[in-house]
Design a protein around this motif. Sequence first.
Motif, PDB file in Angstrom:
ATOM      1  N   MET A  71       0.822  -1.203   0.000  1.00  0.00           N
ATOM      2  CA  MET A  71       0.000   0.000   0.000  1.00  0.00           C
ATOM      3  C   MET A  71       0.861   1.260   0.000  1.00  0.00           C
ATOM      4  O   MET A  71       1.927   1.295   0.607  1.00  0.00           O
ATOM      5  CB  MET A  71      -0.884  -0.004   1.259  1.00  0.00           C
ATOM      6  N   ASN A  73      -0.572   5.042   0.921  1.00  0.00           N
ATOM      7  CA  ASN A  73      -1.797   5.739   1.275  1.00  0.00           C
ATOM      8  C   ASN A  73      -1.482   6.883   2.239  1.00  0.00           C
ATOM      9  O   ASN A  73      -1.449   6.679   3.451  1.00  0.00           O
ATOM     10  CB  ASN A  73      -2.789   4.759   1.914  1.00  0.00           C
ATOM     11  N   ALA A 144      -7.675   6.752  -6.369  1.00  0.00           N
ATOM     12  CA  ALA A 144      -7.275   5.487  -5.757  1.00  0.00           C
ATOM     13  C   ALA A 144      -7.254   4.373  -6.787  1.00  0.00           C
ATOM     14  O   ALA A 144      -7.955   4.424  -7.796  1.00  0.00           O
ATOM     15  CB  ALA A 144      -8.215   5.130  -4.611  1.00  0.00           C
ATOM     16  N   SER A 146      -6.860  -0.067  -6.641  1.00  0.00           N
ATOM     17  CA  SER A 146      -6.695  -1.249  -5.804  1.00  0.00           C
ATOM     18  C   SER A 146      -6.729  -2.500  -6.669  1.00  0.00           C
ATOM     19  O   SER A 146      -7.272  -2.500  -7.772  1.00  0.00           O
ATOM     20  CB  SER A 146      -7.782  -1.317  -4.728  1.00  0.00           C
ATOM     21  N   HIS A 162      -3.402   1.937  -3.667  1.00  0.00           N
ATOM     22  CA  HIS A 162      -2.631   3.156  -3.870  1.00  0.00           C
ATOM     23  C   HIS A 162      -3.598   4.322  -3.848  1.00  0.00           C
ATOM     24  O   HIS A 162      -4.557   4.366  -4.611  1.00  0.00           O
ATOM     25  CB  HIS A 162      -1.884   3.118  -5.212  1.00  0.00           C
ATOM     26  N   VAL A 163      -3.374   5.260  -2.944  1.00  0.00           N
ATOM     27  CA  VAL A 163      -4.214   6.446  -2.799  1.00  0.00           C
ATOM     28  C   VAL A 163      -3.326   7.666  -2.929  1.00  0.00           C
ATOM     29  O   VAL A 163      -2.225   7.707  -2.368  1.00  0.00           O
ATOM     30  CB  VAL A 163      -4.943   6.456  -1.432  1.00  0.00           C
TER      31      VAL A 163
END
Length: 171
Positions: A71, A73, A144, A146, A162-163
Amino acid sequence: MPTVLGLTNKSAGPGSGPHVSSSTTMGSNARLDTISKRNYASAREMETLLWRALCDEPETLKEYLAHDCIMINPLFAGTGLPLNKDTHPNVVEALQSGGRRLTGFRFHGDPLVVEVDLMAVALVYKISVFRHSRKGIREIVASASSTWRQTAGADWLLVALHVAYADDEEG
């Protein structure tokens, strides 16, 4: 006429009530009669469940995450550095600590979904998350992405998220 699985191959006539089977979406009569259609519907459903858990019950997040989830974020791990099970904080710690501060979320339109494989999907979307601040409720707009994979037991697990902050302007 019933089949071995207990389903019928007889079409329901008018007035016989809504079609009900495991290949029907919740709350609608849309048929999910292919693996692809079920994957697309599951992807959107799992993404919604993930964000709902982030807002309402961060302690339940582990059930949605693959053991090897990765991730980036910045909403939860302010550094924006990549996280996995071996980093500090790890993915679970970052999501559970940041999730309590969210009061809600809203997708901007429907997330776009693509099948990566028979048992994997990826989504991209724009989202607004809401937090309480001293000035009231603050909206944060982000983009975002995903990726989810399905286990042999038919559960979907998040493998990548991923944000990134987005512009506040729609467009």
